[in-house]
Design an enzyme around this catalytic site. Structure first.
Site, PDB file in Angstrom:
ATOM      1  N   ASP A 220     -10.083  -0.207   6.383  1.00 35.18           N
ATOM      2  CA  ASP A 220     -10.635   0.843   7.233  1.00 35.18           C
ATOM      3  C   ASP A 220     -11.299   0.232   8.452  1.00 35.18           C
ATOM      4  OD1 ASP A 220      -9.916   2.962   5.568  1.00 35.18           O
ATOM      5  OD2 ASP A 220     -11.797   2.897   4.461  1.00 35.18           O
TER       6      ASP A 220
ATOM      7  N   ARG B 109      -5.345   1.463  -5.150  1.00 32.11           N
ATOM      8  CA  ARG B 109      -4.565   0.851  -4.079  1.00 32.11           C
ATOM      9  C   ARG B 109      -4.579  -0.666  -4.146  1.00 32.11           C
ATOM     10  NH1 ARG B 109      -8.771   4.189  -0.515  1.00 32.11           N
ATOM     11  NH2 ARG B 109      -7.619   5.827  -1.446  1.00 32.11           N
TER      12      ARG B 109
ATOM     13  N   ARG C 153       0.838  -1.202   0.000  1.00 36.23           N
ATOM     14  CA  ARG C 153       0.000   0.000   0.000  1.00 36.23           C
ATOM     15  C   ARG C 153       0.868   1.246   0.000  1.00 36.23           C
ATOM     16  NH1 ARG C 153      -5.071   2.235   2.058  1.00 36.23           N
ATOM     17  NH2 ARG C 153      -4.889   4.402   1.420  1.00 36.23           N
TER      18      ARG C 153
ATOM     19  N   ASP D  88      -6.831  -1.535   1.006  1.00 37.17           N
ATOM     20  CA  ASP D  88      -7.316  -0.474   1.889  1.00 37.17           C
ATOM     21  C   ASP D  88      -8.119  -1.132   2.996  1.00 37.17           C
ATOM     22  OD1 ASP D  88      -7.917   2.110   2.822  1.00 37.17           O
ATOM     23  OD2 ASP D  88      -9.762   2.192   1.654  1.00 37.17           O
TER      24      ASP D  88
END
Length: 150
Positions: free
Chosen positions: A89, A84, A75, A87
């Site tokens: 989150d 990307r 990343r 990712d």
């Protein structure tokens, strides 16, 4: 979880397995995989999913682990919303409300994004967020293109 570079689905499956193998993470469940066009960006379509798990890590330690997994998968953060390889989150941490320089939980834009809400509803169909019940939120993002993969 999302990726749109390389073997995106395989990367997400591997990242989920790495997270599941983390000390303090237990009972990880993976939602279905979905494909969506990039939001506020360009590049290939994303593959997205959501995972649910029990966690004994602090929110900050969990964030550190998520970012370490992202780094292990190459990343880079060239610019906001750049394509990307991975990712990860942190959307929710139980009922916690967290606002620090590094972390805001619940994720501030999750209620606006079909690529988050649809797989989240797979795992938590009765979820109530500050913005409303997940079913109502799903109605509000119905126009966003999302396709289940399987």
């Amino acid at each position: 979880m999302g990726a749109n570079l390389g073997e995106a689905r395989q990367t997400l499956e591997t990242a989920a397995a790495e997270l599941a193998a983390t000390v303090g993470v237990q009972d990880l469940t993976l939602a279905h995989f979905y494909s969506t066009a990039p939001v506020d960006s360009s590049g290939p379509d994303y593959v997205n999913t959501v995972v649910r798990f029990s966690c004994k890590l602090t929110p900050e330690a969990l964030l550190d682990r998520l970012q370490a997994i992202e780094q292990e998968h190459g990343r880079t953060r060239l610019y906001r919303n750049a394509p990307r390889t991975l990712d990860l989150d942190l959307l929710l941490y139980g009922q916690a409300q967290i606002q620090t320089e590094r972390l805001i939980v619940p994720h501030p834009r999750m209620h606006e994004r079909a690529f988050v809400l649809v797989p989240l509803a797979d795992l938590a169909p009765e979820l109530e967020l500050a913005q409303g019940h997940i079913n109502a939120l799903l109605e509000s993002v119905r126009g966003q293109g999302i396709r289940r993969l399987d």
